[in-house]
Design a protein around this motif. Structure first.
Motif, PDB file in Angstrom:
ATOM      1  N   ARG A 152       0.843  -1.196   0.000  1.00  9.40           N
ATOM      2  CA  ARG A 152       0.000   0.000   0.000  1.00  9.40           C
ATOM      3  C   ARG A 152       0.880   1.248   0.000  1.00  9.40           C
ATOM      4  N   HIS A 156       0.553   2.608  -3.642  1.00  8.33           N
ATOM      5  CA  HIS A 156      -0.625   3.466  -3.536  1.00  8.33           C
ATOM      6  C   HIS A 156      -0.331   4.791  -2.856  1.00  8.33           C
ATOM      7  N   ASP A 157       0.152   4.737  -1.611  1.00  6.94           N
ATOM      8  CA  ASP A 157       0.307   5.968  -0.840  1.00  6.94           C
ATOM      9  C   ASP A 157       1.243   6.961  -1.520  1.00  6.94           C
ATOM     10  N   GLU A 160      -0.525   8.407  -4.483  1.00  6.24           N
ATOM     11  CA  GLU A 160      -1.594   9.322  -4.071  1.00  6.24           C
ATOM     12  C   GLU A 160      -1.018  10.672  -3.663  1.00  6.24           C
ATOM     13  N   SER A 161       0.110  10.644  -2.957  1.00  9.60           N
ATOM     14  CA  SER A 161       0.753  11.887  -2.548  1.00  9.60           C
ATOM     15  C   SER A 161       1.189  12.700  -3.770  1.00  9.60           C
ATOM     16  N   THR A 163      -0.101  12.490  -6.826  1.00 13.72           N
ATOM     17  CA  THR A 163      -1.297  12.959  -7.517  1.00 13.72           C
ATOM     18  C   THR A 163      -1.903  14.156  -6.799  1.00 13.72           C
ATOM     19  N   ARG A 164      -1.884  14.116  -5.467  1.00 12.87           N
ATOM     20  CA  ARG A 164      -2.430  15.230  -4.685  1.00 12.87           C
ATOM     21  C   ARG A 164      -1.680  16.525  -4.997  1.00 12.87           C
ATOM     22  N   ASP A 181     -11.786  15.379  -6.820  1.00 16.93           N
ATOM     23  CA  ASP A 181     -11.515  14.184  -6.014  1.00 16.93           C
ATOM     24  C   ASP A 181     -10.132  13.632  -6.378  1.00 16.93           C
ATOM     25  N   VAL A 182      -9.184  13.728  -5.434  1.00 12.51           N
ATOM     26  CA  VAL A 182      -7.815  13.279  -5.697  1.00 12.51           C
ATOM     27  C   VAL A 182      -7.761  11.775  -5.932  1.00 12.51           C
ATOM     28  N   ARG A 183      -8.531  11.011  -5.168  1.00 13.16           N
ATOM     29  CA  ARG A 183      -8.499   9.558  -5.328  1.00 13.16           C
ATOM     30  C   ARG A 183      -9.092   9.138  -6.673  1.00 13.16           C
ATOM     31  N   LEU A 186      -6.373   9.689  -9.144  1.00  8.83           N
ATOM     32  CA  LEU A 186      -5.388   8.605  -9.102  1.00  8.83           C
ATOM     33  C   LEU A 186      -5.911   7.369  -9.818  1.00  8.83           C
ATOM     34  N   ASP A 187      -7.175   7.038  -9.606  1.00 10.18           N
ATOM     35  CA  ASP A 187      -7.769   5.876 -10.289  1.00 10.18           C
ATOM     36  C   ASP A 187      -7.745   6.063 -11.799  1.00 10.18           C
TER      37      ASP A 187
END
Length: 223
Positions: A152, A156-157, A160-161, A163-164, A181-183, A186-187
């Motif tokens: 993760r 992922h993490d 995600e950072s 992408t944010r 929506d940041v998530r 990322l998707d």
């Protein structure tokens, strides 16, 4: 003339005993604290590289400390001095990989940033070693919460950072709404690429990354 034996990997320099001043008892020689072993960096690097090679060759289930040591050209004790099991070794290597990361793209546009991120990710996913290791570790993650947690962080993490930050830059430039929506971003960025490269194991058509970057920017409402 006989040569002095070479110091072992874990040898720590001992402080020579000093003569006692007149009238005083001789002091006890100082010793290095327990556990203060000196671990050679080149051996650690060789072991880490061997882990990736073994994962790609035989998978986590069949991987062994003996095989890692043999591939790294070290003894098993060199591995056990650093990690107490193959699980902890793999977790450490995966976590270190996540910590390295990559610089956040900053091309001046969201579409350009997404395109650059897709290029780097596609090269990493298409590497022969990664193509073997990632699916194997994902399968193991279903059986091991510790591996799942490490992955993760690695898969992922860190993404995600990044992408944010990319989204924040786009908001500052006025390209995106602040409530994006940041998530979801990322998707949209990683999902199609992972499906195409890792699941289907297909080649990327010419212009695919350009089209995907444009589609992601449009889907997120980039202006």
């Amino acid at each position: 003339m006989a040569k002095d034996p070479a110091p072992s990997e874990t040898a720590s320099p001992a402080t020579a005993e000093r003569p006692a001043p007149p009238g005083r008892a001789a002091p006890s020689p100082r010793r290095a604290p327990a556990g203060a072993a000196v671990l050679r960096e080149e051996k650690t690097a060789a072991i880490r590289a061997a882990v990736f090679a073994e994962l790609a060759a035989v998978g986590f289930g069949r991987m062994s400390i003996e095989g890692i040591a043999r591939r790294a050209g070290v003894g098993k004790t060199a591995v056990y001095r650093r990690w107490r099991s193959k699980l902890h070794l793999v977790l450490d290597v995966v976590t270190a990989l996540a910590a390295e990361g990559m610089p956040v793209p900053d091309t001046g546009t969201l579409r350009g940033d997404v395109r650059m991120l897709l290029e780097v990710a596609s090269r990493a996913l298409r590497h022969p070693m990664a193509a073997q290791i990632i699916p194997d570790l994902l399968a193991e993650a279903a059986r091991s919460p510790e591996i799942a947690e490490a992955l993760r962080g690695a898969l992922h993490d860190s993404q995600e950072s990044m992408t944010r930050t990319m989204v924040a830059h786009a908001v500052e430039r006025g390209e995106l709404s602040p409530d994006v929506d940041v998530r979801l971003a990322l998707d949209l960025i990683t999902g199609p690429l992972y499906w195409r490269v890792v699941v289907l194991r297909g080649d990327l058509p010419k212009g695919y990354l350009d089209e995907l970057a444009a589609a992601v920017a449009t889907a997120l409402g980039a202006r």
